[in-house]
Design an enzyme around this catalytic site. Structure first.
Site, PDB file in Angstrom:
ATOM      1  CB  CYS A  21       1.546  -4.003   6.963  1.00  9.87           C
ATOM      2  SG  CYS A  21       2.642  -5.445   6.963  1.00  9.87           S
ATOM      3  CG  ASP A  31       5.143  -4.854  11.215  1.00 12.11           C
ATOM      4  OD1 ASP A  31       5.166  -4.574  12.441  1.00 12.11           O
ATOM      5  OD2 ASP A  31       6.170  -5.049  10.543  1.00 12.11           O
ATOM      6  NE  ARG A  33       7.754  -3.541  13.120  1.00 16.45           N
ATOM      7  CZ  ARG A  33       8.769  -3.526  12.247  1.00 16.45           C
ATOM      8  NH1 ARG A  33       9.944  -3.039  12.599  1.00 16.45           N
ATOM      9  NH2 ARG A  33       8.590  -3.999  11.019  1.00 16.45           N
ATOM     10  CG  HIS A  58       4.856  -0.675   8.021  1.00 17.94           C
ATOM     11  ND1 HIS A  58       5.978  -1.224   8.611  1.00 17.94           N
ATOM     12  CD2 HIS A  58       4.140  -1.719   7.549  1.00 17.94           C
ATOM     13  CE1 HIS A  58       5.926  -2.542   8.508  1.00 17.94           C
ATOM     14  NE2 HIS A  58       4.816  -2.868   7.870  1.00 17.94           N
ATOM     15  CB  CYS A  71       7.178  -3.183   4.997  1.00 20.67           C
ATOM     16  SG  CYS A  71       5.956  -4.428   4.536  1.00 20.67           S
TER      17      CYS A  71
END
Length: 200
Positions: free
Chosen positions: A39, A41, A43, A98, A101
Site C-alpha cells: 500500500c 500508506d 506507515r 496492512h 488500511c
C-alpha cells in the site's frame, strides 16, 4: 520540507559514506530478488519492515495494494510488474496488505466517495475482495477485508502474462502478507501457490 532537507544532509554525511561500496556496485547493477507490492500508506515501509538493503527489493506501491487484472493498453502497474518479472527476473513476489488500511476501511464502512471519483474508480479493483467477505459484520470486518484483498490481488497478479509464464515454469513464487502496524508482526496467508513459511 525542512525535515526532508535535513534528512538528505544526514544521508550524505553519515549513511552514504558507510555504504559507498554498495552504491558504487549498484550504479551498474540492478538485480533485486523480490518484487514487493504494498500500500502507498506512509506507515508501511517495505525496506524497513524487511530490513532490506538498497537494490534488494523492487517496490510497487498503490492505494490499497491494488493490482488491476491484466488488460492490454498503457498501465504503469502492469509495466512495472512485467519489468520486475521478465527483465529483472525476480524469484519472489510479495503482496503485502496492512492493518488499519484506509482504502479497505472506506470499502468496509461504505464511505461516501462521491467527492473523490478517482479514488472510487480505483477501489473498484477491490470488488472481488468485497465479494469474498459478503455477510461479514462487526469490528473484524476491516481486518478480514484486508486479508481477503491480499488474496484477491494475488489472483489479479496471476492474470498478468509475465507472471502467468513465470508461475508455469515455477520461476517465481507468490506470497501474501499482512503487516500489523501496532505490533510490527507479519502474518503470511495461505495461497494457492506454495511458498516457504516465514521464519519465526
Amino acid at each position: 520540507m525542512q525535515d526532508l532537507i535535513e534528512g538528505v544532509a544526514q544521508f550524505q554525511r553519515d549513511v552514504y559514506p558507510a555504504k559507498e561500496g554498495l552504491f558504487a556496485h549498484l550504479a551498474t547493477t540492478h538485480h533485486p530478488s523480490t518484487l514487493f507490492i504494498s500500500c502507498s500508506d506512509a506507515r508501511v515501509v517495505p525496506e524497513l519492515i524487511t530490513q532490506s538493503e538498497p537494490g534488494e527489493l523492487f517496490v510497487i506501491r498503490t492505494a490499497g495494494n491494488l493490482v488491476p487484472a491484466y488488460t492490454p493498453g498503457p498501465d504503469g502497474v502492469a509495466a512495472s510488474i512485467e519489468y520486475a518479472v521478465s527483465v529483472l527476473g525476480v524469484s519472489d513476489i510479495v503482496m503485502c496488505g496492512h492493518s488499519a488500511c484506509g482504502a479497505m476501511t472506506a470499502l468496509a464502512e461504505q464511505h461516501d466517495l462521491s467527492c473523490a471519483p478517482a479514488i472510487a474508480d480505483w477501489l473498484r479493483h477491490a470488488d472481488a475482495s468485497r465479494a469474498r467477505i459478503a455477510g461479514e459484520s462487526g469490528a473484524q470486518e476491516v481486518d478480514v477485508l484486508v486479508q481477503e484483498n491480499v488474496l484477491a490481488q494475488l489472483a489479479n497478479l496471476a492474470t498478468h502474462p509475465s507472471v502467468a509464464r513465470a508461475l508455469k515454469t515455477k520461476s517465481v513464487t507468490l506470497h501474501g502478507w499482512v503487516y500489523d502496524i501496532p505490533s510490527g508482526t507479519i502474518t503470511e496467508l495461505h495461497t494457492s501457490v506454495p511458498s516457504p513459511a516465514l521464519a519465526a
